[in-house]
Design a protein around this motif. Sequence first.
Motif, mmCIF file in Angstrom:
data_model
loop_
_atom_site.group_PDB
_atom_site.id
_atom_site.type_symbol
_atom_site.label_atom_id
_atom_site.label_comp_id
_atom_site.label_asym_id
_atom_site.label_seq_id
_atom_site.Cartn_x
_atom_site.Cartn_y
_atom_site.Cartn_z
ATOM 1 N N SER A 73 0.833 -1.201 0.000
ATOM 2 C CA SER A 73 0.000 0.000 0.000
ATOM 3 C C SER A 73 0.868 1.252 0.000
ATOM 4 O O SER A 73 2.034 1.230 0.430
ATOM 5 C CB SER A 73 -0.918 0.001 1.224
ATOM 6 O OG SER A 73 -1.707 1.169 1.279
ATOM 7 N N ALA A 74 0.288 2.340 -0.464
ATOM 8 C CA ALA A 74 0.938 3.648 -0.407
ATOM 9 C C ALA A 74 0.414 4.481 0.751
ATOM 10 O O ALA A 74 0.830 5.630 0.922
ATOM 11 C CB ALA A 74 0.715 4.396 -1.721
ATOM 12 N N LEU A 191 10.097 -7.009 0.406
ATOM 13 C CA LEU A 191 8.701 -7.423 0.541
ATOM 14 C C LEU A 191 7.752 -6.491 -0.194
ATOM 15 O O LEU A 191 6.765 -6.947 -0.789
ATOM 16 C CB LEU A 191 8.320 -7.479 2.025
ATOM 17 C CG LEU A 191 6.896 -7.967 2.340
ATOM 18 C CD1 LEU A 191 6.731 -9.429 1.931
ATOM 19 C CD2 LEU A 191 6.585 -7.796 3.822
ATOM 20 N N ASN A 192 8.006 -5.193 -0.173
ATOM 21 C CA ASN A 192 7.014 -4.253 -0.702
ATOM 22 C C ASN A 192 7.255 -3.810 -2.138
ATOM 23 O O ASN A 192 6.635 -2.867 -2.606
ATOM 24 C CB ASN A 192 6.867 -3.033 0.219
ATOM 25 C CG ASN A 192 8.123 -2.174 0.279
ATOM 26 O OD1 ASN A 192 8.852 -2.029 -0.693
ATOM 27 N ND2 ASN A 192 8.368 -1.579 1.440
ATOM 28 N N LEU A 208 0.876 -3.512 -5.608
ATOM 29 C CA LEU A 208 0.185 -2.227 -5.609
ATOM 30 C C LEU A 208 0.011 -1.783 -7.048
ATOM 31 O O LEU A 208 0.955 -1.818 -7.836
ATOM 32 C CB LEU A 208 0.999 -1.198 -4.822
ATOM 33 C CG LEU A 208 0.424 0.216 -4.696
ATOM 34 C CD1 LEU A 208 -0.885 0.195 -3.914
ATOM 35 C CD2 LEU A 208 1.432 1.133 -3.999
ATOM 36 N N SER A 209 -1.199 -1.362 -7.401
ATOM 37 C CA SER A 209 -1.497 -1.030 -8.798
ATOM 38 C C SER A 209 -1.076 0.378 -9.182
ATOM 39 O O SER A 209 -1.120 0.740 -10.354
ATOM 40 C CB SER A 209 -2.995 -1.206 -9.067
ATOM 41 O OG SER A 209 -3.754 -0.355 -8.226
ATOM 42 N N VAL A 214 7.050 5.716 -1.241
ATOM 43 C CA VAL A 214 7.107 5.044 0.059
ATOM 44 C C VAL A 214 6.007 3.992 0.102
ATOM 45 O O VAL A 214 4.852 4.282 -0.209
ATOM 46 C CB VAL A 214 6.937 6.052 1.213
ATOM 47 C CG1 VAL A 214 7.019 5.330 2.552
ATOM 48 C CG2 VAL A 214 7.996 7.146 1.123
ATOM 49 N N ARG A 215 6.364 2.784 0.506
ATOM 50 C CA ARG A 215 5.408 1.689 0.495
ATOM 51 C C ARG A 215 5.281 1.062 1.884
ATOM 52 O O ARG A 215 6.263 0.903 2.601
ATOM 53 C CB ARG A 215 5.824 0.622 -0.527
ATOM 54 C CG ARG A 215 5.711 1.113 -1.973
ATOM 55 C CD ARG A 215 6.354 0.141 -2.940
ATOM 56 N NE ARG A 215 6.072 0.569 -4.308
ATOM 57 C CZ ARG A 215 5.384 -0.148 -5.191
ATOM 58 N NH1 ARG A 215 4.909 -1.332 -4.837
ATOM 59 N NH2 ARG A 215 5.168 0.305 -6.401
#
Length: 251
Positions: A73-74, A191-192, A208-209, A214-215
């Motif tokens: 996610s952002a 991981l992100n 994440l689309s 930053v994630r």
Amino acid sequence: MKQATYRVCFPRFLAALLMGGLSACGIDDYLVLYPVLGVPDVELNTKASITLALQEESNYFTHFTLYYRIYISAVPLSGRITQGDHSTLNATLDSDYRVFLPYTASDTTISTSVGSLFGNRSYQTLTLEGPAIDEVLSRNSIGMTLTLDFMEGIIPVLRLNGAEYRLQRSNGGGLFNPVPTNRYFLNTLELNTNANATSGVNADVAPLSTAAEVRYTYVSFYIVGTGLDPNFSPIYSAPTFIAVLRLPESF
């Protein structure tokens, strides 16, 4: 009351031998595993506890299973995560939750394999560093309170009956090779990143689309009662949703 039912049909003599005189073939005989009745107690997005209470125990019940999936996610949410937040965090989280929702409804009867239901949405079974989780969450754990602690500054753990176990992500029984290799539930660059959110690497992670500098990462948990029928095939209760928790930052 939500419950899982599975039709079991045997020849008359085998039914009498294995199940003490169940009805003959052609009559609906049901094995029932009741779902967890405990209502999750969630603290912000860092801790969730649930009492492993059952309406009634079954001779076929063997252990509880925790299913999970991680979402990139952002958005850095800091409070308790509700259904209304899911689409904001990750569109796939919202989609997955809506697919599972009918099966977690109180009046639902499960007529499909819960393992397949979760597997089709890329959910994995939780593991622990050290002991086998099936033994930790065996029928002896009924009535105990399970806690998932994702407080910042610690490696996330499962607590049960005074014992503490570090959580580990699944590797699908060797079917994929997650990174980081320690498999802890910590937010890391490995991981992100979407590049690793593949079936061969981080198969337990939803990408994440949208672009984001930053994630963050979040994990959704469900708990299921698991057992074996007289043919030693797995059977399941209806799933119970626990919570969506935010992964602590790597340290």
